[in-house]
Design a protein around this motif. Sequence first.
Motif, PDB file in Angstrom:
ATOM      1  N   ALA A 253      48.248  46.115  48.639  1.00 48.04           N
ATOM      2  CA  ALA A 253      47.459  46.922  47.702  1.00 48.04           C
ATOM      3  C   ALA A 253      47.237  48.321  48.256  1.00 48.04           C
ATOM      4  N   ASN A 254      46.963  48.417  49.544  1.00 43.04           N
ATOM      5  CA  ASN A 254      46.764  49.731  50.173  1.00 43.04           C
ATOM      6  C   ASN A 254      48.034  50.576  50.111  1.00 43.04           C
ATOM      7  N   ALA A 255      49.196  49.901  50.089  1.00 43.68           N
ATOM      8  CA  ALA A 255      50.473  50.613  50.030  1.00 43.68           C
ATOM      9  C   ALA A 255      50.837  51.025  48.610  1.00 43.68           C
ATOM     10  N   GLY A 256      50.139  50.463  47.619  1.00 45.35           N
ATOM     11  CA  GLY A 256      50.416  50.858  46.241  1.00 45.35           C
ATOM     12  C   GLY A 256      50.782  49.738  45.294  1.00 45.35           C
ATOM     13  N   ALA A 257      50.763  48.493  45.755  1.00 45.62           N
ATOM     14  CA  ALA A 257      51.081  47.371  44.869  1.00 45.62           C
ATOM     15  C   ALA A 257      49.982  47.195  43.829  1.00 45.62           C
ATOM     16  N   ILE A 258      50.378  46.845  42.612  1.00 46.34           N
ATOM     17  CA  ILE A 258      49.408  46.589  41.544  1.00 46.34           C
ATOM     18  C   ILE A 258      49.443  45.140  41.086  1.00 46.34           C
ATOM     19  N   ALA A 259      50.419  44.370  41.578  1.00 49.42           N
ATOM     20  CA  ALA A 259      50.568  42.970  41.163  1.00 49.42           C
ATOM     21  C   ALA A 259      50.903  42.115  42.371  1.00 49.42           C
ATOM     22  N   ALA A 260      50.649  40.820  42.254  1.00 50.07           N
ATOM     23  CA  ALA A 260      50.925  39.906  43.366  1.00 50.07           C
ATOM     24  C   ALA A 260      51.199  38.508  42.847  1.00 50.07           C
ATOM     25  N   GLY A 261      51.968  37.770  43.611  1.00 47.02           N
ATOM     26  CA  GLY A 261      52.223  36.365  43.325  1.00 47.02           C
ATOM     27  C   GLY A 261      52.367  35.618  44.634  1.00 47.02           C
ATOM     28  N   TYR A 262      52.393  34.303  44.556  1.00 43.83           N
ATOM     29  CA  TYR A 262      52.615  33.491  45.753  1.00 43.83           C
ATOM     30  C   TYR A 262      53.209  32.160  45.342  1.00 43.83           C
ATOM     31  N   THR A 263      53.807  31.469  46.287  1.00 40.32           N
ATOM     32  CA  THR A 263      54.264  30.094  46.076  1.00 40.32           C
ATOM     33  C   THR A 263      53.949  29.284  47.329  1.00 40.32           C
TER      34      THR A 263
END
Length: 356
Positions: A253-263
């Motif tokens: 998020a600090n780098a600029g991501a606006i979305a996330a997922g995981y498995t």
Amino acid sequence: MDFEKKQQEYLDGRGAQLNTVNKFLKNSLSKEHIEAIDDWEVSKEKTAYIIGSSKSIVNKVESPDVGMMYSLNPYQGCEHGCIYCYARNSHEYWGFSAGLDFEQKIIIKKDAPALFKKFIEKKGWEAYPISLSGNTDCYQPCERKFKLTRQVLQIALEYKQPISLITKNSLILRDLDILQEMAKHNLVCAFVSITSLDESLRQKLEPRTTTAKQRLKVIEQLSAVGVQMGVMAAPMIPGLNNHEIPNILKASANAGAIAAGYTVVRLNGVINQIFEDWLKKNFPDRFDKVWHQIQDCHDGNVNDSRFGTRMRGEGNFAQLMNHTFKLHCKLNGLNLKPIELNRTAFKIPQAQISLF
């Protein structure tokens, strides 16, 4: 070479340490009981590129778990060597092992750009987003030589065809020029896979990938030119990297991501054998704990093929990971709204001649 020395041999730079039996072949060679073999040669082959041909390149995705409708994979097999990779099983359909062969014998689909162009020119195509790397990484090392992914992106930009990407290689920055132009028309989003911020663990899990530090730079540099960026914390392996979810999400998020997922890791098919061998060799002191916690996430098994549960797992441990993920997405402002790409700009170049 005595038995003890054979047991200690380890192929640096490779994930799998053996070739498993291909169930589709009548005759195959595998290392089962090396104590009974007088002189077993451990494979130290360089990566071989095999030129293949395909009838089609874009596949409709039937799984409801992966968040994509169509996928395109320019390469089969992957030199990254990620030990947990679910795509290993598919290498058996090509007559190879899911073990070392998957990392050492890479099939190059040189007709991928032409087939992609043919597909999106079909009558009635509605420009649904097509995901690159639904199976193997489109930016694995061979892309530097063959440039199939770049060619596909050039066509996508020309036709205004929306594309989503997922990678764990900083080679994607080579194509920043194309991605920046696509972003101007909201035609692209990209997810970076980060399994661990611990470099020593990354080297064992994913021996031929770029560092987590470099992957965060990918998020930073692409988001800076308007590409919608996300992070995939995947797969989470209980007892190895699941505790890193908060830090991965925060750094992304600090780098600029606006979305996330995981498995949650699942060891289907022969990946069960490959991962078990790897885990015993790399973390013998933690083997029982990790293995049993993986089983706890899959109703007593280490694998699960059921839609709806296979990616997230079930049970107390899986629920804890899910709660942790959701909490830290909220804390870091991730997944506030879905990423939607522009389908309305799609146009086949010179398909019609204007009357005016």
